[in-house]
Design a protein around this motif. Structure first.
Motif, mmCIF file in Angstrom:
data_model
loop_
_atom_site.group_PDB
_atom_site.id
_atom_site.type_symbol
_atom_site.label_atom_id
_atom_site.label_comp_id
_atom_site.label_asym_id
_atom_site.label_seq_id
_atom_site.Cartn_x
_atom_site.Cartn_y
_atom_site.Cartn_z
ATOM 1 N N ASN A 140 32.368 -30.822 18.662
ATOM 2 C CA ASN A 140 32.714 -32.006 17.876
ATOM 3 C C ASN A 140 34.009 -32.647 18.357
ATOM 4 O OD1 ASN A 140 30.783 -32.623 15.519
ATOM 5 N ND2 ASN A 140 30.926 -30.396 15.449
ATOM 6 N N SER A 174 21.510 -40.473 18.487
ATOM 7 C CA SER A 174 20.882 -39.256 17.958
ATOM 8 C C SER A 174 21.605 -38.011 18.467
ATOM 9 C CB SER A 174 19.391 -39.210 18.334
ATOM 10 O OG SER A 174 19.206 -39.222 19.745
ATOM 11 N N MET A 177 24.703 -37.494 16.514
ATOM 12 C CA MET A 177 24.466 -37.056 15.140
ATOM 13 C C MET A 177 24.183 -35.562 15.032
ATOM 14 S SD MET A 177 24.806 -39.474 12.925
ATOM 15 C CE MET A 177 23.863 -38.904 11.512
ATOM 16 N N MET A 181 25.891 -33.196 11.974
ATOM 17 C CA MET A 181 24.908 -32.839 10.951
ATOM 18 C C MET A 181 24.752 -31.319 10.832
ATOM 19 S SD MET A 181 23.971 -35.439 9.321
ATOM 20 C CE MET A 181 25.686 -35.931 9.520
ATOM 21 N N ARG A 182 24.836 -30.630 11.968
ATOM 22 C CA ARG A 182 24.764 -29.167 11.904
ATOM 23 C C ARG A 182 25.983 -28.615 11.158
ATOM 24 N NH1 ARG A 182 22.882 -24.623 16.191
ATOM 25 N NH2 ARG A 182 23.776 -22.823 15.142
ATOM 26 N N MET A 184 27.770 -30.166 8.887
ATOM 27 C CA MET A 184 27.628 -30.478 7.462
ATOM 28 C C MET A 184 26.579 -29.587 6.791
ATOM 29 S SD MET A 184 29.833 -32.818 6.694
ATOM 30 C CE MET A 184 30.892 -31.888 7.784
ATOM 31 N N ALA A 185 25.456 -29.330 7.500
ATOM 32 C CA ALA A 185 24.388 -28.508 6.933
ATOM 33 C C ALA A 185 24.864 -27.074 6.704
ATOM 34 C CB ALA A 185 23.176 -28.528 7.859
ATOM 35 N N PHE A 220 21.146 -32.635 4.491
ATOM 36 C CA PHE A 220 21.829 -32.403 5.768
ATOM 37 C C PHE A 220 20.927 -31.651 6.753
ATOM 38 C CE2 PHE A 220 26.234 -32.813 3.722
ATOM 39 C CZ PHE A 220 26.452 -34.053 4.306
ATOM 40 N N TRP A 221 20.173 -30.670 6.273
ATOM 41 C CA TRP A 221 19.273 -29.936 7.162
ATOM 42 C C TRP A 221 18.172 -30.860 7.695
ATOM 43 C CZ3 TRP A 221 20.634 -25.761 9.479
ATOM 44 C CH2 TRP A 221 21.501 -24.857 8.874
ATOM 45 N N ALA A 223 18.531 -34.121 8.106
ATOM 46 C CA ALA A 223 19.207 -35.024 9.044
ATOM 47 C C ALA A 223 19.441 -34.332 10.387
ATOM 48 C CB ALA A 223 20.538 -35.488 8.449
ATOM 49 N N TYR A 224 19.821 -33.061 10.346
ATOM 50 C CA TYR A 224 20.038 -32.283 11.572
ATOM 51 C C TYR A 224 18.748 -32.167 12.372
ATOM 52 C CZ TYR A 224 21.158 -28.106 14.397
ATOM 53 O OH TYR A 224 21.342 -27.216 15.422
ATOM 54 N N ALA A 227 17.728 -35.606 13.851
ATOM 55 C CA ALA A 227 18.576 -35.960 14.993
ATOM 56 C C ALA A 227 18.124 -35.225 16.254
ATOM 57 C CB ALA A 227 20.039 -35.629 14.686
#
Length: 587
Positions: A140, A174, A177, A181-182, A184-185, A220-221, A223-224, A227
């Protein structure tokens, strides 16, 4: 529970990309010559496999060349490549230790923290938690650099960067993201089950006060997974196809697969291996000297890949090799241009013949001035003086100025004409019985070394002059003038000849070399820039002359008659050839 519907975007995308890449590689491999397919089979069971694997590690994962260009960009690329790979590897080890008896499907390690809440059965849970969090943090941080580069690339040392179309944006966004997203999940899962590491646990603590944390976590999962799936489905049609292709290219290159014998397929492998990172854009002098655009390497190779090449852009390139020198992947930029030029070149008349002069006398050395050499007679006269003073028996192969080496025809894609010229010239050179062929023109030298397959030594006059001084056949007195050296493209980048001219110049006076990591600048007179106007050539020459003046030398010395002629017209500092300098300082 070992399945949830949200894994489908990732799982379907993974199946798609693996199927696509495997099919593509099999197709490319099948199009190679049988001889080169055998090289691949043998390569897997030889030391070349280890050499290729080492290069993959250094360049595809660590991005060592990119680090040398710019440490921040090197870290950015490495964080995505190596960081993502380590996430997968460590995640698989972790999931395997947790579930020893059952076979894990590919999605299970990716979404492990959704399925597994109690890690009591996994050895070293704190170690795994800290490792995975560290990798997520590192990636990140790389993402933050990528975002900053997109907003202001100049801060990372890039004056211009690549253009993006819609599909590229889908792939890029993508990819960007995936890792947030990972994070956040896994952090929201930690808020529910209190099983995070130093990063996900800290963020999880911040999430823990939210009333609808279960719904947020599930979102979140999803979205991950979306992506990941989107990136996999977009990858073959974007610049990110370079990720698997550059690995394939490295193995082909190390196994000895010939570009010349497999132009069509190797061109496709090369343009798919181009990441369009953009470092070649600033390296190209046409980028800032004349504000060129479509012909710039990254843009041009995209057009080749998509079958949208314009002849104008094919013929504008100076073929100086600066883009190839800086390319982190090692894409054969000049070979791709040459192959495209061959496609648009007019066909060769099979009944055409060449009338060469009568046979020459035999001698110790055959001297070839080249077409450009005859445009600068002072260089030829200097070499004649050197031969005389050193007592060298020589024959002037192209004294009548009626012979071309064939390199201009090769640069124009007229390979048949070049082949016929080479055949006639080779016969003429061999008739002299010379043990050494010396040429003043790096353009001629390049084609003599790479195409003619002569059974004698082939040297540039700087190499030969250095040899004469080292053996004592030529004695020089150092001068008092200050000079810098313009390194001809064909001589340094094309053939790697730098040591001899630099050593020779160091003995001739106050030599002030120009610090340039790519091996010098193009003079603008390149025979490769077929479509360039005289005004555009002059702009490149003036750009080079300005850079050479920065070392405050009283004169510019070069080792190419074409470079001398071009720079002389665009510089207010005197320009001379190494041979002239040597001839004037013989004891």
């Amino acid at each position: 529970m070992r399945f949830n519907i949200f894994v489908l975007p990732f799982f379907l995308g993974l199946i798609f990309i693996l199927s696509y890449v495997i099919r593509k590689f099999i197709l490319w491999q099948s199009q190679l010559l049988a001889e080169d397919r055998r090289k691949i089979r043998k390569g897997f069971f030889s030391r070349r496999f280890l050499t290729a694997s080492k290069e993959v590690f250094y360049e595809s994962l660590l991005h060592r060349k990119m680090f040398r260009i710019n440490p921040l960009m090197g870290y950015m690329h490495m964080s995505f490549a190596l960081g993502w790979l380590l996430l997968i590897v460590v995640g698989n080890i972790e999931s395997r230790l947790y579930n020893v008896k059952e076979i894990n499907l590919p999605y299970y390690p990716i979404f492990l923290k959704f399925f597994v809440h109690d890690k009591g059965d996994i050895p070293y849970p704190k170690l795994f938690g800290a490792t995975m969090d560290f990798l997520l943090l590192a990636i990140n941080v790389g993402l933050a650099i990528a975002l900053f580069k997109r907003v202001n690339s100049r801060v990372l040392g890039m004056k211009r960067t690549t253009r993006m179309e819609t599909v590229d944006k889908i792939g890029l966004y993508s990819l960007w993201m995936i890792f947030p997203m990972r994070l956040m999940a896994e952090s929201s899962s930690s808020a529910i089950y209190h099983n995070g590491g130093f990063l996900t646990g800290t963020l999880g603590h911040a999430f823990s006060g939210l009333a609808s944390i279960e719904t947020i976590n599930y979102g979140f999962w999803w979205a991950y997974s979306i992506a990941l799936g989107t990136f996999f489905f977009a990858l073959p049609f974007t610049r990110y196809m370079h990720i698997p292709t550059e690995v394939f290219l490295i193995y082909l290159r190390n196994f000895g697969v010939s570009y010349k014998n497999n132009k069509k397929v190797m061109e496709q492998v090369d343009v798919h291996a181009c990441s369009r990172c953009g470092v070649c854009i600033d390296a190209c002098q046409l980028s800032h000297a004349i504000q060129a655009n479509g012909m710039l390497p990254a843009h041009y190779f995209k057009a080749v890949r998509e079958g949208k090449v314009k002849d104008k852009y094919t013929l504008e390139c100076m073929m100086c090799g600066r883009c190839k020198s800086i390319c982190p992947v090692g894409v054969e930029t000049l070979e791709i241009r040459s192959a495209q030029r061959e496609k648009i070149a007019p066909s060769f008349e099979k009944n055409r013949t060449f009338q060469l002069p009568a046979s020459l006398k035999t001698a110790e050395v055959a001297y070839f001035a080249g077409c450009m050499g005859h445009l600068t007679p002072s260089v030829i006269q200097s070499m004649k003086t050197v031969f005389q003073k050193a007592g060298v028996s020589y024959v002037f192969v192209d004294e009548d100025a009626g012979i071309c080496c064939g390199r201009p025809q090769l640069l124009a894609g007229l390979n048949d004409i070049a082949s016929e010229l080479q055949k006639q010239n080779k016969k003429r050179i061999e008739e002299t019985g010379a043990k050494t062929l010396v040429t003043s023109c790096p353009i001629c030298l390049n084609v003599f070394k790479k195409e003619y397959k002569l059974n004698i030594r082939v040297l540039h006059h700087t190499e030969y002059l250095a040899e004469l001084t080292e053996t004592g056949r030529l004695k020089l007195k150092p001068g008092t003038e200050t000079f810098t050296y313009h390194e001809p493209c064909e001589l340094n980048r094309g053939l790697g000849i730098r040591k001899e001219p630099n050593k020779l110049l160091s003995s001739l006076g106050n030599f002030k070399p120009l610090e340039e990591s790519l091996g010098g600048f193009c003079c603008g007179g390149s025979l490769g820039g077929i479509q360039l106007s005289e005004k555009e050539r002059a702009a490149v020459a003036a750009d080079t002359a300005v850079k050479l003046k920065m070392v405050n030398a009283s004169q510019i010395v070069t080792a190419c008659p074409l470079c001398k002629s071009t720079l002389k017209r665009n510089s207010d500092v005197p320009v001379r050839d190494v041979a002239e300098l040597v001839a004037g300082q013989i004891v």
